[in-house]
Motif scaffolding. Structure first.
Motif, mmCIF file in Angstrom:
data_model
loop_
_atom_site.group_PDB
_atom_site.id
_atom_site.type_symbol
_atom_site.label_atom_id
_atom_site.label_comp_id
_atom_site.label_asym_id
_atom_site.label_seq_id
_atom_site.Cartn_x
_atom_site.Cartn_y
_atom_site.Cartn_z
ATOM 1 N N SER A 83 19.164 91.915 13.581
ATOM 2 C CA SER A 83 19.445 91.400 14.928
ATOM 3 C C SER A 83 18.332 90.468 15.399
ATOM 4 N N TYR A 84 17.081 90.865 15.164
ATOM 5 C CA TYR A 84 15.959 89.988 15.544
ATOM 6 C C TYR A 84 15.999 88.686 14.740
ATOM 7 N N LEU A 85 16.377 88.773 13.469
ATOM 8 C CA LEU A 85 16.466 87.574 12.640
ATOM 9 C C LEU A 85 17.515 86.617 13.189
ATOM 10 N N ILE A 91 9.060 87.282 13.801
ATOM 11 C CA ILE A 91 7.961 88.233 13.596
ATOM 12 C C ILE A 91 8.466 89.664 13.782
ATOM 13 N N ASN A 92 9.283 89.884 14.822
ATOM 14 C CA ASN A 92 9.867 91.210 15.026
ATOM 15 C C ASN A 92 10.798 91.580 13.872
ATOM 16 N N SER A 117 13.378 86.825 6.751
ATOM 17 C CA SER A 117 12.528 86.741 7.941
ATOM 18 C C SER A 117 11.211 86.036 7.622
ATOM 19 N N LEU A 118 10.706 86.236 6.422
ATOM 20 C CA LEU A 118 9.487 85.535 6.002
ATOM 21 C C LEU A 118 9.763 84.055 5.768
ATOM 22 N N GLN A 119 10.894 83.749 5.139
ATOM 23 C CA GLN A 119 11.242 82.351 4.888
ATOM 24 C C GLN A 119 11.398 81.578 6.198
ATOM 25 N N ALA A 120 11.915 82.240 7.221
ATOM 26 C CA ALA A 120 12.064 81.587 8.521
ATOM 27 C C ALA A 120 10.710 81.241 9.134
#
Length: 306
Positions: A83-85, A91-92, A117-120
């Protein structure tokens, strides 16, 4: 029925994440709801519902309430990360994805969400090796496949170098090498084309600008306008219909998104990577429309290894 709904929400596809054979995310994230309170179930399914209709802030609030009730359940951490992504709070997303991976390092989809999330944030899992169970062979094997699917072939290759050779790793290595070679060929062709013509509206330029929007800005309005402009010039390109469908889905125009994505399939010829992306988008569209049967049908069409 509860497991079916959960599986349809959690599962964007099928992967080969274990030596013994293919699994689906339905299997990797199954939850027995008998052990949960009614209050937990209410918040959990409210979170799934709100995420499905792109109300990510409400989804996050619902999952945080689940987290307060069951702080040790990694499936809640996973849903918070997703959901945060989707809400671009990267970061969350990374924090909760790491939580899920720490609890279940061999779960392909937890690792996939962490990598996304890291790639973003324009970084990779290599920067957080000390914060996750890096010595877990299955985790590294999954991450190599994930980075291949994300198009980060160098990271996938680097992770593979740390694994012992097996039939599976050698097969993935050959696909990575082929993809790197194709990428160089395409880059060279685009460079030649750009040198020959100053026309910024050619197909290659359209596709690059569209892919950049999909990967980075997630600007639905700009993406929709650009794909419509491109389709006027190139009405037979499956990628453009796929991107148009993505834009329409982002704008919550679900019926039109479905039609665009199905048209992309009609024009598609021998491109399993794009085909998988279309199937995943169609699954999400049907899920948001409440048609779990069709959502699962398209999930089951996703081919492993692409």
């Amino acid at each position: 029925m509860l497991l079916l709904i959960l599986g349809a929400t959690l599962a964007p596809g099928i992967v080969l994440s274990q030596e013994e054979g293919p699994i689906t995310e339905d299997e990797s994230a199954e939850v027995s709801f008998e052990e949960y309170s009614d209050e937990f179930q209410q918040y959990f399914f409210e979170g799934l519902k709100q995420k499905g209709i792109q109300n990510y802030d409400k989804a996050i609030n619902a999952f945080l309430k689940c987290k307060n009730l069951e702080p040790e359940k990694e499936v809640v951490s996973f849903e918070l990360a997703k959901s945060y992504l989707l809400d671009k709070q990267y970061i969350n997303a990374q924090e909760y994805a790491q939580e899920a991976v720490l609890e279940d390092p061999e779960n392909y989809w937890y690792a996939n969400t962490l990598a996304e999330s890291l790639q973003a944030q324009n970084t990779t899992v290599s920067t957080i090796k000390g914060q996750i169970p890096w010595n877990n062979r299955e985790l590294k094997s999954n991450l190599a496949t994930i980075y291949y699917e994300l198009g980060n072939y160098q990271e996938a290759k680097s992770i593979l170098m740390e694994l012992e050779k097996t039939v599976k790793t050698e097969y993935l290595q050959s696909k990575i090498n082929d993809s790197i070679a194709k990428q160089r060929t395409i880059t060279n062709k685009i460079d030649i084309s750009e040198n020959k013509s100053g026309d910024a509206g050619d197909l290659g330029a359209f596709e690059k600008r569209i892919q950049d929007l999909i990967n980075a800005s997630r600007d639905a309005k700009t993406l929709l306008e650009l794909t419509e402009e491109a389709l006027e010039k190139y009405p037979l390109q499956p990628f453009l219909y796929y991107a148009n469908g993505v834009a329409l889905k982002m704008g919550n125009t679900l019926n039109e998104a479905k039609e665009a994505l199905e048209t992309a399939l009609d024009y598609l010829i021998d491109d399993p990577v794009l085909e998988n992306k279309i199937y995943k988008e169609l699954s999400e569209v049907y899920g948001a429309m409440g048609n779990t049967e069709k959502a699962n049908e398209y999930l089951n069409k996703v081919k492993p290894g692409f």
